[in-house]
Scaffold this motif. Structure first.
Motif, short mmCIF file in Angstrom:
data_model
loop_
_atom_site.label_atom_id
_atom_site.label_comp_id
_atom_site.label_asym_id
_atom_site.label_seq_id
_atom_site.Cartn_x
_atom_site.Cartn_y
_atom_site.Cartn_z
N ARG A 1 0.85 -1.18 0.00
CA ARG A 1 0.00 0.00 0.00
C ARG A 1 0.89 1.24 0.00
O ARG A 1 1.87 1.31 0.73
CB ARG A 1 -0.90 -0.03 1.24
N GLU A 2 0.54 2.21 -0.84
CA GLU A 2 1.37 3.40 -0.95
C GLU A 2 0.56 4.66 -0.67
O GLU A 2 -0.64 4.73 -0.98
CB GLU A 2 1.99 3.50 -2.36
N LEU A 3 1.25 5.65 -0.11
CA LEU A 3 0.61 6.92 0.15
C LEU A 3 0.36 7.66 -1.16
O LEU A 3 1.24 7.77 -2.00
CB LEU A 3 1.49 7.78 1.05
N VAL A 4 -0.85 8.15 -1.32
CA VAL A 4 -1.21 8.96 -2.49
C VAL A 4 -1.17 10.44 -2.12
O VAL A 4 -0.54 11.24 -2.79
CB VAL A 4 -2.60 8.58 -3.02
N ALA A 5 -1.88 10.78 -1.06
CA ALA A 5 -1.96 12.18 -0.63
C ALA A 5 -2.38 12.21 0.83
O ALA A 5 -3.16 11.35 1.26
CB ALA A 5 -2.96 12.96 -1.47
N GLY A 6 -1.90 13.19 1.56
CA GLY A 6 -2.26 13.26 2.97
C GLY A 6 -1.97 14.60 3.59
O GLY A 6 -1.16 15.38 3.05
N PHE A 7 -2.66 14.88 4.67
CA PHE A 7 -2.38 16.06 5.47
C PHE A 7 -1.27 15.71 6.45
O PHE A 7 -1.30 14.64 7.07
CB PHE A 7 -3.64 16.51 6.20
N ILE A 8 -0.30 16.61 6.58
CA ILE A 8 0.86 16.33 7.43
C ILE A 8 1.04 17.35 8.54
O ILE A 8 2.02 17.30 9.27
CB ILE A 8 2.15 16.25 6.57
N SER A 9 0.11 18.25 8.68
CA SER A 9 0.17 19.20 9.78
C SER A 9 -1.22 19.69 10.11
O SER A 9 -2.14 19.61 9.28
CB SER A 9 1.06 20.39 9.44
N SER A 10 -1.36 20.20 11.32
CA SER A 10 -2.66 20.73 11.75
C SER A 10 -3.02 22.00 11.01
O SER A 10 -4.19 22.39 10.97
CB SER A 10 -2.64 20.98 13.26
N SER A 11 -2.02 22.65 10.41
CA SER A 11 -2.28 23.87 9.65
C SER A 11 -2.76 23.58 8.24
O SER A 11 -3.10 24.50 7.50
CB SER A 11 -1.02 24.73 9.59
N GLY A 12 -2.76 22.29 7.86
CA GLY A 12 -3.31 21.94 6.56
C GLY A 12 -2.29 21.67 5.48
O GLY A 12 -2.65 21.54 4.31
N ARG A 13 -1.01 21.59 5.86
CA ARG A 13 -0.01 21.24 4.85
C ARG A 13 -0.27 19.84 4.33
O ARG A 13 -0.68 18.94 5.07
CB ARG A 13 1.40 21.34 5.43
N THR A 14 -0.01 19.66 3.05
CA THR A 14 -0.29 18.37 2.42
C THR A 14 0.95 17.80 1.76
O THR A 14 1.93 18.50 1.50
CB THR A 14 -1.38 18.52 1.35
N ASN A 15 0.88 16.51 1.51
CA ASN A 15 1.97 15.79 0.86
C ASN A 15 1.37 14.89 -0.21
O ASN A 15 0.31 14.28 0.02
CB ASN A 15 2.73 14.95 1.89
N TYR A 16 1.99 14.84 -1.36
CA TYR A 16 1.50 14.04 -2.46
C TYR A 16 2.60 13.13 -3.00
O TYR A 16 3.77 13.50 -3.02
CB TYR A 16 1.01 14.93 -3.62
N ALA A 17 2.19 11.96 -3.46
CA ALA A 17 3.12 11.12 -4.19
C ALA A 17 3.52 11.82 -5.48
O ALA A 17 2.70 12.52 -6.09
CB ALA A 17 2.48 9.77 -4.49
N ALA A 18 4.75 11.63 -5.88
CA ALA A 18 5.24 12.31 -7.08
C ALA A 18 4.40 11.96 -8.30
O ALA A 18 4.20 12.79 -9.19
CB ALA A 18 6.71 11.94 -7.31
N SER A 19 3.90 10.74 -8.33
CA SER A 19 3.15 10.26 -9.50
C SER A 19 1.80 10.94 -9.66
O SER A 19 1.20 10.88 -10.74
CB SER A 19 2.96 8.76 -9.42
N VAL A 20 1.29 11.58 -8.61
CA VAL A 20 -0.05 12.19 -8.69
C VAL A 20 0.00 13.71 -8.50
O VAL A 20 -1.03 14.37 -8.67
CB VAL A 20 -1.01 11.58 -7.65
N LYS A 21 1.16 14.25 -8.17
CA LYS A 21 1.27 15.69 -7.91
C LYS A 21 0.83 16.47 -9.14
O LYS A 21 1.24 16.17 -10.27
CB LYS A 21 2.70 16.02 -7.53
#
Length: 118
Positions: A44-64
């Protein structure tokens, strides 16, 4: 605790889908919400997610640039808008909730199938 995904289905290459995850039974605002995906035989791989309470997000390079994650802390939902879909996006997509402090405190939905094919 429940995480219920919806919105999966069959879409042609280049099309769009929006996945939704409805959360209940826990303090939604105390959890980072993410979307993962998995194909047979792969981890299972991460696609997208919130990484801080302020709303910063992180995306897999393949979907950015193609996918956008959003959350509604009033409705307790998290969504994944997927545009310009490719056959390699085909997978079961899972919603995940992870406590902002206790990272081992984590919940998963049952998954929703996304198939990109002509």
């Amino acid at each position: 605790v429940q995480l219920v995904e919806s919105g999966g289905g069959l879409v042609q290459p280049g099309g769009s889908l929006t996945l939704s995850c409805a959360a209940s039974g826990f303090a939604f605002f105390s959890y980072y919400m993410s979307w993962y995906r998995q194909t047979p035989g792969k981890e299972r791989e991460l696609v997208a997610g919130f990484i801080s309470s302020s709303g910063r997000t992180n995306y897999a390079a393949s979907v950015k640039g193609r996918f956008t994650i959003s959350r509604d802390n009033v409705k307790n939902t998290v969504s994944l808008q997927m545009n310009s879909l490719k056959p390699e996006d085909t997978a079961v997509y899972y919603c995940n909730a992870r406590h902002v402090i206790r990272s081992t405190d984590s919940y998963w939905g049952q998954g929703t199938q996304v198939t990109v094919s002509s």
